[in-house]
Design a protein around this motif. Structure first.
Motif, PDB file in Angstrom:
ATOM      1  N   SER A 127       0.838  -1.190   0.000  1.00 21.52           N
ATOM      2  CA  SER A 127       0.000   0.000   0.000  1.00 21.52           C
ATOM      3  C   SER A 127       0.873   1.241   0.000  1.00 21.52           C
ATOM      4  O   SER A 127       2.066   1.180   0.293  1.00 21.52           O
ATOM      5  CB  SER A 127      -0.915   0.015   1.228  1.00 21.52           C
ATOM      6  N   GLY A 128       0.267   2.362  -0.333  1.00 16.49           N
ATOM      7  CA  GLY A 128       0.968   3.634  -0.294  1.00 16.49           C
ATOM      8  C   GLY A 128       1.765   3.911  -1.561  1.00 16.49           C
ATOM      9  O   GLY A 128       1.362   3.561  -2.662  1.00 16.49           O
ATOM     10  N   TYR A 129       2.918   4.529  -1.384  1.00 15.50           N
ATOM     11  CA  TYR A 129       3.762   4.981  -2.482  1.00 15.50           C
ATOM     12  C   TYR A 129       5.189   4.532  -2.236  1.00 15.50           C
ATOM     13  O   TYR A 129       5.591   4.300  -1.102  1.00 15.50           O
ATOM     14  CB  TYR A 129       3.729   6.512  -2.577  1.00 15.50           C
ATOM     15  N   ALA A 130       5.948   4.432  -3.306  1.00  9.62           N
ATOM     16  CA  ALA A 130       7.355   4.077  -3.191  1.00  9.62           C
ATOM     17  C   ALA A 130       8.145   4.967  -4.135  1.00  9.62           C
ATOM     18  O   ALA A 130       7.617   5.468  -5.134  1.00  9.62           O
ATOM     19  CB  ALA A 130       7.570   2.613  -3.539  1.00  9.62           C
ATOM     20  N   LEU A 131       9.422   5.166  -3.821  1.00  7.71           N
ATOM     21  CA  LEU A 131      10.306   5.877  -4.728  1.00  7.71           C
ATOM     22  C   LEU A 131      11.007   4.857  -5.605  1.00  7.71           C
ATOM     23  O   LEU A 131      11.569   3.883  -5.103  1.00  7.71           O
ATOM     24  CB  LEU A 131      11.369   6.668  -3.959  1.00  7.71           C
ATOM     25  N   GLU A 132      10.955   5.094  -6.880  1.00  6.30           N
ATOM     26  CA  GLU A 132      11.694   4.275  -7.834  1.00  6.30           C
ATOM     27  C   GLU A 132      12.913   5.083  -8.257  1.00  6.30           C
ATOM     28  O   GLU A 132      12.794   6.169  -8.813  1.00  6.30           O
ATOM     29  CB  GLU A 132      10.813   3.971  -9.041  1.00  6.30           C
ATOM     30  N   VAL A 133      14.084   4.569  -7.946  1.00  7.81           N
ATOM     31  CA  VAL A 133      15.334   5.255  -8.251  1.00  7.81           C
ATOM     32  C   VAL A 133      16.084   4.414  -9.279  1.00  7.81           C
ATOM     33  O   VAL A 133      16.460   3.273  -9.000  1.00  7.81           O
ATOM     34  CB  VAL A 133      16.190   5.459  -6.983  1.00  7.81           C
ATOM     35  N   ASP A 134      16.293   4.992 -10.449  1.00 10.36           N
ATOM     36  CA  ASP A 134      16.958   4.292 -11.552  1.00 10.36           C
ATOM     37  C   ASP A 134      16.357   2.913 -11.790  1.00 10.36           C
ATOM     38  O   ASP A 134      17.066   1.926 -11.987  1.00 10.36           O
ATOM     39  CB  ASP A 134      18.457   4.196 -11.304  1.00 10.36           C
ATOM     40  N   GLY A 135      15.026   2.819 -11.751  1.00 15.25           N
ATOM     41  CA  GLY A 135      14.320   1.595 -12.071  1.00 15.25           C
ATOM     42  C   GLY A 135      14.155   0.606 -10.932  1.00 15.25           C
ATOM     43  O   GLY A 135      13.596  -0.467 -11.126  1.00 15.25           O
ATOM     44  N   ARG A 136      14.607   0.955  -9.730  1.00 14.55           N
ATOM     45  CA  ARG A 136      14.488   0.047  -8.583  1.00 14.55           C
ATOM     46  C   ARG A 136      13.752   0.741  -7.441  1.00 14.55           C
ATOM     47  O   ARG A 136      13.996   1.907  -7.153  1.00 14.55           O
ATOM     48  CB  ARG A 136      15.868  -0.379  -8.093  1.00 14.55           C
ATOM     49  N   LEU A 137      12.858   0.008  -6.793  1.00 19.87           N
ATOM     50  CA  LEU A 137      12.125   0.570  -5.662  1.00 19.87           C
ATOM     51  C   LEU A 137      13.057   0.679  -4.471  1.00 19.87           C
ATOM     52  O   LEU A 137      13.709  -0.290  -4.094  1.00 19.87           O
ATOM     53  CB  LEU A 137      10.917  -0.294  -5.321  1.00 19.87           C
ATOM     54  N   LYS A 138      13.115   1.880  -3.882  1.00 24.41           N
ATOM     55  CA  LYS A 138      14.087   2.128  -2.823  1.00 24.41           C
ATOM     56  C   LYS A 138      13.484   2.496  -1.479  1.00 24.41           C
ATOM     57  O   LYS A 138      14.068   2.206  -0.462  1.00 24.41           O
ATOM     58  CB  LYS A 138      15.051   3.245  -3.248  1.00 24.41           C
ATOM     59  N   ALA A 139      12.364   3.196  -1.443  1.00 24.90           N
ATOM     60  CA  ALA A 139      11.805   3.643  -0.172  1.00 24.90           C
ATOM     61  C   ALA A 139      10.291   3.641  -0.256  1.00 24.90           C
ATOM     62  O   ALA A 139       9.727   3.872  -1.317  1.00 24.90           O
ATOM     63  CB  ALA A 139      12.306   5.044   0.168  1.00 24.90           C
ATOM     64  N   GLU A 140       9.646   3.381   0.861  1.00 24.81           N
ATOM     65  CA  GLU A 140       8.195   3.298   0.930  1.00 24.81           C
ATOM     66  C   GLU A 140       7.655   4.468   1.750  1.00 24.81           C
ATOM     67  O   GLU A 140       8.252   4.842   2.763  1.00 24.81           O
ATOM     68  CB  GLU A 140       7.815   1.974   1.587  1.00 24.81           C
ATOM     69  N   PHE A 141       6.536   5.049   1.297  1.00 25.20           N
ATOM     70  CA  PHE A 141       5.907   6.178   1.971  1.00 25.20           C
ATOM     71  C   PHE A 141       4.411   5.937   2.072  1.00 25.20           C
ATOM     72  O   PHE A 141       3.812   5.325   1.189  1.00 25.20           O
ATOM     73  CB  PHE A 141       6.150   7.480   1.202  1.00 25.20           C
ATOM     74  N   ALA A 142       3.796   6.456   3.116  1.00 26.75           N
ATOM     75  CA  ALA A 142       2.355   6.305   3.316  1.00 26.75           C
ATOM     76  C   ALA A 142       1.559   7.278   2.440  1.00 26.75           C
ATOM     77  O   ALA A 142       0.460   6.968   2.006  1.00 26.75           O
ATOM     78  CB  ALA A 142       1.995   6.512   4.778  1.00 26.75           C
ATOM     79  N   THR A 143       2.128   8.462   2.168  1.00 25.84           N
ATOM     80  CA  THR A 143       1.405   9.485   1.416  1.00 25.84           C
ATOM     81  C   THR A 143       2.185   9.919   0.180  1.00 25.84           C
ATOM     82  O   THR A 143       3.412   9.770   0.121  1.00 25.84           O
ATOM     83  CB  THR A 143       1.154  10.740   2.275  1.00 25.84           C
ATOM     84  N   ARG A 144       1.448  10.477  -0.775  1.00 26.96           N
ATOM     85  CA  ARG A 144       2.084  10.985  -1.998  1.00 26.96           C
ATOM     86  C   ARG A 144       2.982  12.184  -1.676  1.00 26.96           C
ATOM     87  O   ARG A 144       4.058  12.329  -2.245  1.00 26.96           O
ATOM     88  CB  ARG A 144       1.002  11.383  -2.998  1.00 26.96           C
ATOM     89  N   ASP A 145       2.524  13.039  -0.767  1.00 28.93           N
ATOM     90  CA  ASP A 145       3.329  14.203  -0.380  1.00 28.93           C
ATOM     91  C   ASP A 145       4.649  13.782   0.252  1.00 28.93           C
ATOM     92  O   ASP A 145       5.686  14.396  -0.001  1.00 28.93           O
ATOM     93  CB  ASP A 145       2.548  15.097   0.576  1.00 28.93           C
ATOM     94  N   GLY A 146       4.608  12.748   1.063  1.00 28.89           N
ATOM     95  CA  GLY A 146       5.834  12.238   1.674  1.00 28.89           C
ATOM     96  C   GLY A 146       6.793  11.690   0.630  1.00 28.89           C
ATOM     97  O   GLY A 146       8.001  11.939   0.688  1.00 28.89           O
TER      98      GLY A 146
END
Length: 59
Positions: free
Chosen positions: A11-30
């Motif tokens: 659930s939530g959002y993740a940062l994709e850095v150079d094609g790989r998921l790196k960090a998970e966030f609860a909100t889009r703003d985060g």
């Protein structure tokens, strides 16, 4: 540097850095704030926000 996610988030959002998921966030703003901070430190990286439930990138 942000550590890689070992499992896909459910659930939530993740940062994709150079094609790989790196960090998970609860909100889009985060996720946006985390991505902007990371991009400011490392401007050469390609960073996208990944919405887990919609299975969509770059939103």
């Amino acid at each position: 540097m942000v550590a890689a996610i070992r499992e896909l988030p459910t659930s939530g959002y993740a940062l994709e850095v150079d094609g790989r998921l790196k960090a998970e966030f609860a909100t889009r703003d985060g996720a946006r704030a985390g991505g902007e901070e990371l991009k400011g430190r490392f401007p050469m990286l390609q960073i996208r926000i990944y919405h887990v439930q919609m299975n969509a990138r770059g939103i």
